[in-house]
Design a protein around this motif. Structure first.
Motif, PDB file in Angstrom:
ATOM      1  N   ILE A  71       4.210   1.893  36.552  1.00  0.00           N
ATOM      2  CA  ILE A  71       4.114   3.275  36.066  1.00  0.00           C
ATOM      3  C   ILE A  71       5.414   4.015  36.347  1.00  0.00           C
ATOM      4  CG2 ILE A  71       2.955   5.503  36.470  1.00  0.00           C
ATOM      5  CD1 ILE A  71       0.369   3.785  36.958  1.00  0.00           C
ATOM      6  N   VAL A  72       5.963   3.826  37.535  1.00  0.00           N
ATOM      7  CA  VAL A  72       7.228   4.458  37.904  1.00  0.00           C
ATOM      8  C   VAL A  72       8.340   3.966  36.980  1.00  0.00           C
ATOM      9  CG1 VAL A  72       8.991   4.612  39.714  1.00  0.00           C
ATOM     10  CG2 VAL A  72       6.579   4.895  40.295  1.00  0.00           C
ATOM     11  N   ALA A  73       8.435   2.658  36.791  1.00  0.00           N
ATOM     12  CA  ALA A  73       9.486   2.089  35.938  1.00  0.00           C
ATOM     13  C   ALA A  73       9.357   2.574  34.496  1.00  0.00           C
ATOM     14  CB  ALA A  73       9.450   0.566  35.994  1.00  0.00           C
ATOM     15  N   LEU A  74       8.154   2.515  33.943  1.00  0.00           N
ATOM     16  CA  LEU A  74       7.948   2.969  32.565  1.00  0.00           C
ATOM     17  C   LEU A  74       8.176   4.471  32.438  1.00  0.00           C
ATOM     18  CD1 LEU A  74       4.781   0.864  31.656  1.00  0.00           C
ATOM     19  CD2 LEU A  74       7.095   0.572  30.711  1.00  0.00           C
ATOM     20  N   GLY A  75       7.765   5.235  33.442  1.00  0.00           N
ATOM     21  CA  GLY A  75       7.968   6.684  33.420  1.00  0.00           C
ATOM     22  C   GLY A  75       9.436   7.055  33.407  1.00  0.00           C
ATOM     23  N   GLY A  83      16.013  -0.928  40.466  1.00  0.00           N
ATOM     24  CA  GLY A  83      15.160  -1.278  41.597  1.00  0.00           C
ATOM     25  C   GLY A  83      15.971  -1.713  42.801  1.00  0.00           C
ATOM     26  N   ALA A  84      15.567  -1.268  43.979  1.00  0.00           N
ATOM     27  CA  ALA A  84      16.215  -1.653  45.236  1.00  0.00           C
ATOM     28  C   ALA A  84      15.159  -2.232  46.172  1.00  0.00           C
ATOM     29  CB  ALA A  84      16.890  -0.452  45.890  1.00  0.00           C
ATOM     30  N   ASN A  85      15.563  -3.195  46.961  1.00  0.00           N
ATOM     31  CA  ASN A  85      14.659  -3.860  47.894  1.00  0.00           C
ATOM     32  C   ASN A  85      14.365  -2.939  49.076  1.00  0.00           C
ATOM     33  OD1 ASN A  85      13.361  -5.507  49.735  1.00  0.00           O
ATOM     34  ND2 ASN A  85      14.773  -7.217  49.488  1.00  0.00           N
ATOM     35  N   PRO A  86      13.098  -2.556  49.276  1.00  0.00           N
ATOM     36  CA  PRO A  86      12.774  -1.666  50.394  1.00  0.00           C
ATOM     37  C   PRO A  86      13.007  -2.325  51.756  1.00  0.00           C
ATOM     38  CG  PRO A  86      10.769  -2.463  49.361  1.00  0.00           C
ATOM     39  CD  PRO A  86      11.918  -2.928  48.507  1.00  0.00           C
ATOM     40  N   SER A  87      13.115  -3.647  51.790  1.00  0.00           N
ATOM     41  CA  SER A  87      13.397  -4.348  53.037  1.00  0.00           C
ATOM     42  C   SER A  87      14.885  -4.386  53.358  1.00  0.00           C
ATOM     43  CB  SER A  87      12.883  -5.794  52.962  1.00  0.00           C
ATOM     44  OG  SER A  87      11.493  -5.801  52.779  1.00  0.00           O
ATOM     45  N   GLY A  88      15.699  -3.963  52.398  1.00  0.00           N
ATOM     46  CA  GLY A  88      17.146  -3.965  52.605  1.00  0.00           C
ATOM     47  C   GLY A  88      17.568  -2.963  53.659  1.00  0.00           C
ATOM     48  N   HIS A  89      18.742  -3.172  54.192  1.00  0.00           N
ATOM     49  CA  HIS A  89      19.317  -2.250  55.164  1.00  0.00           C
ATOM     50  C   HIS A  89      19.668  -0.941  54.446  1.00  0.00           C
ATOM     51  CE1 HIS A  89      22.171  -0.569  58.060  1.00  0.00           C
ATOM     52  NE2 HIS A  89      21.491  -1.281  58.957  1.00  0.00           N
ATOM     53  N   ALA A  90      19.587   0.159  55.158  1.00  0.00           N
ATOM     54  CA  ALA A  90      19.894   1.468  54.576  1.00  0.00           C
ATOM     55  C   ALA A  90      21.281   1.495  53.937  1.00  0.00           C
ATOM     56  CB  ALA A  90      19.771   2.564  55.631  1.00  0.00           C
ATOM     57  N   SER A  91      22.241   0.812  54.551  1.00  0.00           N
ATOM     58  CA  SER A  91      23.605   0.804  53.996  1.00  0.00           C
ATOM     59  C   SER A  91      23.649   0.088  52.645  1.00  0.00           C
ATOM     60  CB  SER A  91      24.587   0.159  54.975  1.00  0.00           C
ATOM     61  OG  SER A  91      24.272  -1.206  55.185  1.00  0.00           O
ATOM     62  N   GLU A  92      22.823  -0.940  52.464  1.00  0.00           N
ATOM     63  CA  GLU A  92      22.774  -1.656  51.183  1.00  0.00           C
ATOM     64  C   GLU A  92      22.171  -0.774  50.097  1.00  0.00           C
ATOM     65  OE1 GLU A  92      22.022  -6.248  52.480  1.00  0.00           O
ATOM     66  OE2 GLU A  92      20.351  -4.846  52.781  1.00  0.00           O
ATOM     67  N   ILE A  93      21.098  -0.094  50.453  1.00  0.00           N
ATOM     68  CA  ILE A  93      20.440   0.789  49.494  1.00  0.00           C
ATOM     69  C   ILE A  93      21.368   1.949  49.134  1.00  0.00           C
ATOM     70  CG2 ILE A  93      18.461   2.312  49.103  1.00  0.00           C
ATOM     71  CD1 ILE A  93      16.906   0.463  51.101  1.00  0.00           C
ATOM     72  N   LYS A  94      22.044   2.505  50.144  1.00  0.00           N
ATOM     73  CA  LYS A  94      22.975   3.611  49.909  1.00  0.00           C
ATOM     74  C   LYS A  94      24.094   3.175  48.964  1.00  0.00           C
ATOM     75  CE  LYS A  94      25.831   7.086  52.093  1.00  0.00           C
ATOM     76  NZ  LYS A  94      26.388   7.636  53.319  1.00  0.00           N
ATOM     77  N   LYS A  95      24.621   1.989  49.157  1.00  0.00           N
ATOM     78  CA  LYS A  95      25.683   1.466  48.289  1.00  0.00           C
ATOM     79  C   LYS A  95      25.191   1.382  46.848  1.00  0.00           C
ATOM     80  CE  LYS A  95      29.632  -0.726  47.568  1.00  0.00           C
ATOM     81  NZ  LYS A  95      30.934  -0.160  47.789  1.00  0.00           N
ATOM     82  N   GLN A  96      23.965   0.895  46.638  1.00  0.00           N
ATOM     83  CA  GLN A  96      23.402   0.816  45.292  1.00  0.00           C
ATOM     84  C   GLN A  96      23.252   2.202  44.683  1.00  0.00           C
ATOM     85  OE1 GLN A  96      19.963  -1.673  44.852  1.00  0.00           O
ATOM     86  NE2 GLN A  96      19.386  -0.753  42.901  1.00  0.00           N
ATOM     87  N   VAL A  97      22.756   3.151  45.471  1.00  0.00           N
ATOM     88  CA  VAL A  97      22.595   4.528  44.993  1.00  0.00           C
ATOM     89  C   VAL A  97      23.944   5.104  44.569  1.00  0.00           C
ATOM     90  CG1 VAL A  97      22.021   6.882  45.761  1.00  0.00           C
ATOM     91  CG2 VAL A  97      20.468   4.973  46.284  1.00  0.00           C
ATOM     92  N   GLU A  98      24.971   4.880  45.383  1.00  0.00           N
ATOM     93  CA  GLU A  98      26.306   5.408  45.084  1.00  0.00           C
ATOM     94  C   GLU A  98      26.930   4.738  43.866  1.00  0.00           C
ATOM     95  OE1 GLU A  98      27.466   6.606  49.688  1.00  0.00           O
ATOM     96  OE2 GLU A  98      28.316   4.778  48.815  1.00  0.00           O
ATOM     97  N   VAL A  99      26.903   3.420  43.824  1.00  0.00           N
ATOM     98  CA  VAL A  99      27.519   2.687  42.717  1.00  0.00           C
ATOM     99  C   VAL A  99      26.828   3.013  41.394  1.00  0.00           C
ATOM    100  CG1 VAL A  99      27.901   0.368  41.763  1.00  0.00           C
ATOM    101  CG2 VAL A  99      28.426   0.822  44.157  1.00  0.00           C
ATOM    102  N   ALA A 100      25.503   3.153  41.436  1.00  0.00           N
ATOM    103  CA  ALA A 100      24.746   3.463  40.225  1.00  0.00           C
ATOM    104  C   ALA A 100      24.871   4.931  39.818  1.00  0.00           C
ATOM    105  CB  ALA A 100      23.272   3.116  40.433  1.00  0.00           C
ATOM    106  N   GLY A 101      25.342   5.770  40.725  1.00  0.00           N
ATOM    107  CA  GLY A 101      25.394   7.201  40.432  1.00  0.00           C
ATOM    108  C   GLY A 101      24.004   7.785  40.284  1.00  0.00           C
TER     109      GLY A 101
END
Length: 165
Positions: free
Chosen positions: A96-100, A110-128
Motif C-alpha cells: 500500500i505504501v509503495a503503490l501510494g 526501499g531501504a533495509n530497516p536492519s541496515g545501519h543508520a549511516s547506510e540508510i542516511k546515505k541512501q536518503v541523501e543520494v536519492a534526494g
C-alpha cells in the motif's frame, strides 16, 4: 508453477516461463493503475497476509488505503518525481505504501530497516529523498536526517524541525 527453459547458448542462464498466458500491460498506464484496475471486483477477498502477525488486508482496503496514502503524500507537498524512502520490515501495508507513493507521482526507494543508520542516511541523501516512511521500531535511526518522517500506523508526522503536527 513455471516451466524451466534452459538457454543452450549459455549454460549458466536459466529462464522460467509461466504456464499462464502473458499479461498485456499498456504503455499509458501506471503501475498502481494496473495493479488496482479491477481490485474492486474482489473487494472482500484477502489481498495480503502478514506472515508474522496474520494480519489480513482485503482488496477493498488496499484500494482505499492506497488512495488515502497517495492523497496524504500530495497534501504534504510531494511532487511528481520526488523520492520517498521506505524503511519498513515485511509488513502487510508495504505494498500500500509503495503503490501510494507511485500513485502520488513519487518515486519509491526501499531501504533495509536492519541496515545501519549511516547506510540508510546515505541512501536518503543520494536519492534526494523528500519524505521517509518508517515504523516506530526504526524511527530512532531516521529521525535526525532532516527529512520529514511518516510513522506507519501512528498519528504522528515529524517535520524537518522535529515538531509533531
Amino acid at each position: 508453477m513455471g516451466t524451466f527453459v534452459q538457454n543452450s547458448a549459455q549454460e549458466d542462464e536459466h529462464i522460467f516461463r509461466s504456464r499462464s498466458p502473458d499479461v498485456r500491460v499498456l504503455d499509458n498506464i501506471t503501475l498502481p493503475e494496473f495493479v488496482l484496475q479491477n481490485a474492486e471486483l474482489y473487494a472482500g477477498n484477502v489481498a495480503f497476509v502478514e506472515a508474522v502477525t496474520g494480519k489480513k488486508i482485503t482488496y477493498g482496503e488496499m484500494v482505499r488505503d492506497t488512495r488515502r496514502f497517495a492523497k496524504a503524500l500530495r497534501s504534504l507537498g510531494l511532487k511528481k518525481g520526488q523520492v520517498v524512502v521506505v524503511v519498513l520490515p515485511n509488513v502487510a501495508e508495504y505494498a500500500i505504501v509503495a503503490l501510494g507513493i507511485m500513485a502520488a507521482g513519487g518515486v519509491f526507494s526501499g531501504a533495509n530497516p536492519s541496515g545501519h543508520a549511516s547506510e540508510i542516511k546515505k541512501q536518503v541523501e543520494v536519492a534526494g529523498a523528500k519524505i521517509i516512511v518508517t515504523n516506530g521500531a526504526t524511527y530512532e535511526k531516521v529521525k535526525a536526517f532532516g527529512v520529514p518522517v511518516i510513522l506507519l500506523g501512528e498519528e504522528v508526522i515529524e517535520h524537518e524541525l522535529g515538531k509533531p503536527t
